[in-house]
Design a protein around this motif. Structure first.
Motif, PDB file in Angstrom:
ATOM      1  N   ARG A   1      -2.415   0.106  -4.438  1.00  0.00           N
ATOM      2  CA  ARG A   1      -2.407  -1.086  -3.604  1.00  0.00           C
ATOM      3  C   ARG A   1      -2.321  -2.341  -4.473  1.00  0.00           C
ATOM      4  NH1 ARG A   1      -7.359   1.532  -0.193  1.00  0.00           N
ATOM      5  NH2 ARG A   1      -6.081   2.817   1.219  1.00  0.00           N
TER       6      ARG A   1
ATOM      7  N   ARG B   1      -3.744   6.425  -3.634  1.00  0.00           N
ATOM      8  CA  ARG B   1      -3.112   5.208  -3.146  1.00  0.00           C
ATOM      9  C   ARG B   1      -3.003   4.156  -4.246  1.00  0.00           C
ATOM     10  NH1 ARG B   1      -0.389   6.548   0.987  1.00  0.00           N
ATOM     11  NH2 ARG B   1      -0.120   4.305   1.380  1.00  0.00           N
TER      12      ARG B   1
ATOM     13  N   ASP C   1       0.880  -1.168   0.000  1.00  0.00           N
ATOM     14  CA  ASP C   1       0.000   0.000   0.000  1.00  0.00           C
ATOM     15  C   ASP C   1       0.918   1.219   0.000  1.00  0.00           C
ATOM     16  OD1 ASP C   1      -1.828   2.013   0.367  1.00  0.00           O
ATOM     17  OD2 ASP C   1      -2.769   1.142   2.144  1.00  0.00           O
TER      18      ASP C   1
END
Length: 356
Positions: A126, A124, A66
């Motif tokens: 991930r 983000r 992440d």
């Protein structure tokens, strides 16, 4: 900071063995909020009974990451925003992008680069990766001079990736670019985006071998016969959303317009390769100083056109160790070893990409 925990267990004797291990590694990155966790397990064992032998190994690893993404204007990562920050500016004063009016998009001092803390919280990347590596061997030795074995291997890798970046909307004052300095806000609003991708790869191999090694009087012979198999399948699937409608709902269906109607936002690719080979190798020797060797192999590969998919390449060579064939040569102080060798062979190679 990295935290690692390991545990293992093993037991066995000269004919049997068993091994089990597990590992967990948790790492936090330099960028706040970035983290990586890898958890794995491995099992292996072997057993020998009479003329039979078998062994196996299986390893599985799951990795989750992440990390921060990029900004909506130049698509640059956090470190790029930091590099373009004057040395006298303490960026930690701009952590609170919600309550600090000088930390949000409308009050941040830099007109050309984003507050890195906004990227950390609102963009983000991930990934979830699963890897499997395994192999097994079965062998048979019906006599001291013959071994028969088959080894199979399987390698699998699957990566599921999710990326999102929240929308960035400036107020009317900033959009007007009052200083006419080319402020980022002039390009507002920046739509929210989300991407999903899945990449899987599977490699299957198999090798069958018969090895015979026999010596009768002054003559010796060694024979290797075998078959090899290789299969590789790769699939990539991508779906993108360049215009999120409902904020904070990161789903490719939450988009403006239909996916792929403009030729973008969706992609799929499947790549396969299959090959097989048959081969043989023969070595004949006389008194351990004269050797005749021959080899041959035929391959079939899916990367080639059907008419040329099969190709054969043989080879033969002969060698004589003169210092063993003529003992008097060993009496020459300056000569410790002499050998004559000659041969001719044909090679096979495919100078193409790894896929058909």
């Amino acid at each position: 900071v990295t935290t690692q925990n390991d545990v293992s267990y093993s037991v066995g004797d000269e004919k049997n063995s068993f091994y089990l291990s597990a590992q967990d590694v948790n790492t936090s990155g330099v960028v706040p909020g970035d983290k990586n966790r890898r958890t794995g397990m491995r099992v292996a064992g072997s057993k020998t009974t009479g003329i039979f032998h078998a062994d196996y190994t299986v390893g599985y690893t799951q990795t989750n990451t992440d990390v921060s993404g990029d900004d909506p204007f130049q698509y640059r990562p956090v470190y790029w925003q930091v590099l373009n920050t004057p040395a006298e500016v303490d960026l930690t004063n701009y952590k609170d992008i919600v309550n600090n009016k000088f930390a949000n998009q409308n009050g941040f001092y830099n007109a050309y680069y984003f507050n890195p803390y906004w990227i950390i919280d609102h963009s983000r990347d991930r990934t979830n990766t699963n890897n499997l590596l395994s192999s097994a061997l079965i062998s048979l030795s019906p006599a001291k001079w013959i071994d028969i074995s088959y080894r199979v291997g399987l390698t699998y890798s699957g990566t599921d990736r999710t990326f999102f970046r929240d929308p960035q909307i400036y107020n009317a004052y900033m959009i007007g670019d009052p200083w006419q300095a080319g402020h980022n806000a002039a390009n507002s609003p920046f739509a929210g985006v989300s991407y999903e991708s899945l990449n899987t790869s599977r490699i299957l191999t198999g090798d069958f071998l018969i090895q015979m090694n026999k010596k009768i009087g002054d003559f010796s012979g060694k024979v290797i016969l075998g078959n090899s198999m290789y299969s590789n399948q790769n699939r990539y699937l991508y779906v993108g959303n360049n215009a999120i409608v409902i904020p904070d709902l990161y789903n490719v269906a939450n988009r403006l317009g239909e996916i792929g109607t403009d030729g973008s936002g969706i992609n799929e690719q499947q790549l396969n390769r299959n090959s097989m080979g048959l081969f043989g190798d023969l070595t004949l020797g006389f008194k351990d100083f004269i050797f005749i060797h021959g080899s041959a192999r035929n391959d079939w590969d899916s990367r080639l056109a059907k008419a040329n998919r099969s190709f054969f390449y043989p080879g033969v060579d002969m060698s004589i160790i003169l210092t063993d064939a003529i003992p008097s040569l060993k009496d020459i102080t300056a000569l410790s070893f002499a050998k004559i060798r000659g041969g001719i062979s044909k090679t096979g190679q495919i100078s193409l990409s790894n896929w058909y």
